[in-house]
Design a protein around this motif. Structure first.
Motif, mmCIF file in Angstrom:
data_model
loop_
_atom_site.group_PDB
_atom_site.id
_atom_site.type_symbol
_atom_site.label_atom_id
_atom_site.label_comp_id
_atom_site.label_asym_id
_atom_site.label_seq_id
_atom_site.Cartn_x
_atom_site.Cartn_y
_atom_site.Cartn_z
ATOM 1 N N LYS A 37 0.829 -1.200 0.000
ATOM 2 C CA LYS A 37 0.000 0.000 0.000
ATOM 3 C C LYS A 37 0.859 1.245 0.000
ATOM 4 C CE LYS A 37 -4.028 -2.010 2.310
ATOM 5 N NZ LYS A 37 -4.875 -1.963 3.528
ATOM 6 N N ALA A 88 0.899 4.243 -2.895
ATOM 7 C CA ALA A 88 0.636 5.643 -2.592
ATOM 8 C C ALA A 88 1.747 6.529 -3.124
ATOM 9 C CB ALA A 88 0.489 5.808 -1.075
ATOM 10 N N ARG A 131 1.369 9.532 -6.053
ATOM 11 C CA ARG A 131 1.823 10.891 -5.808
ATOM 12 C C ARG A 131 2.781 11.357 -6.892
ATOM 13 N NH1 ARG A 131 3.185 10.761 0.689
ATOM 14 N NH2 ARG A 131 0.982 10.513 1.392
#
Length: 213
Positions: free
Chosen positions: A186, A190, A194
């Motif tokens: 995870k 992320a 970004r």
């Protein structure tokens, strides 16, 4: 049967010997000899010698048992007196009389005579009634006497915990590893999202600047 022994011309005054003889009459021979050994008087030695001589005469000459012999009588008679002198004041002579005595000890056999015993030493006064114990101590003693005695087998043992097997012990470790792997995936997703959004924003800014020119 009476047996006697004599000692003549003993260099002791009859008065001093009679003081010892009075205390030894009607005593067993063994006790009389013991009493003579503990007397502080010098005449007791001479009296003990005469008693031993009478005991030996009865045992050897008449075949009597020495344990049955009793001192029946001790007679003391005055013997010849030696006269001496001591010069004193003004040339006078002070007379000194050195008395002697004849001692006769008579013993006889009395079978079955009860021997005397020395008096027991006085003891300290002791309380006739013991003080009663307090009520709490009495109740505790009664309770302890009423309860049955416990043994090691009567005591309850704590239930033992079930032992885990190797398979059960390895399951929580594997579950922890899988959770850590999911969290790491995870985090990487992320970061990647970004980076994509930042790259798009930079491109949009570049295109806007070119159009403005």
């Amino acid at each position: 049967m009476e047996v006697q022994a004599k000692a003549k011309w003993v260099r002791t005054s009859p008065r001093k010997v009679r003081l010892v003889a009075r205390t030894l009459r009607n005593l067993p021979v063994s006790e009389a000899l013991v009493a003579c050994s503990f007397m502080p008087k010098s005449a007791a030695r001479d009296v003990a010698k005469v008693i031993r001589s009478a005991q030996a005469n009865a045992e050897n000459n008449f075949n009597l048992v020495k344990d049955d012999l009793v001192v029946k009588d001790i007679r003391v008679e005055p013997g010849p007196m030696l006269k001496r002198g001591q010069p004193r004041a003004m040339g006078r002579l002070f007379s000194i009389f050195k008395r002697t005595s004849h001692i006769t000890a008579i013993v006889e056999d009395r079978p079955g005579v009860v021997r005397r015993r020395t008096a027991a030493l006085p003891r300290a006064p002791q309380p006739s009634v013991r003080p009663a114990p307090p009520a709490a101590a009495a109740a505790a003693r009664a309770a302890a006497a009423a309860e049955p005695a416990t043994t090691e087998s009567d005591e309850r043992e704590a239930p033992a915990k079930p032992k885990r097997g190797k398979a059960e012990a390895s399951k929580p470790a594997e579950a922890g590893k899988k959770g850590e792997a999911k969290t790491s995936d995870k985090a990487t997703d992320a970061k990647a999202s970004r980076a994509k959004t930042e790259g798009k924003e930079k491109k949009d800014k570049g295109t806007k600047e070119k159009k403005g020119k």
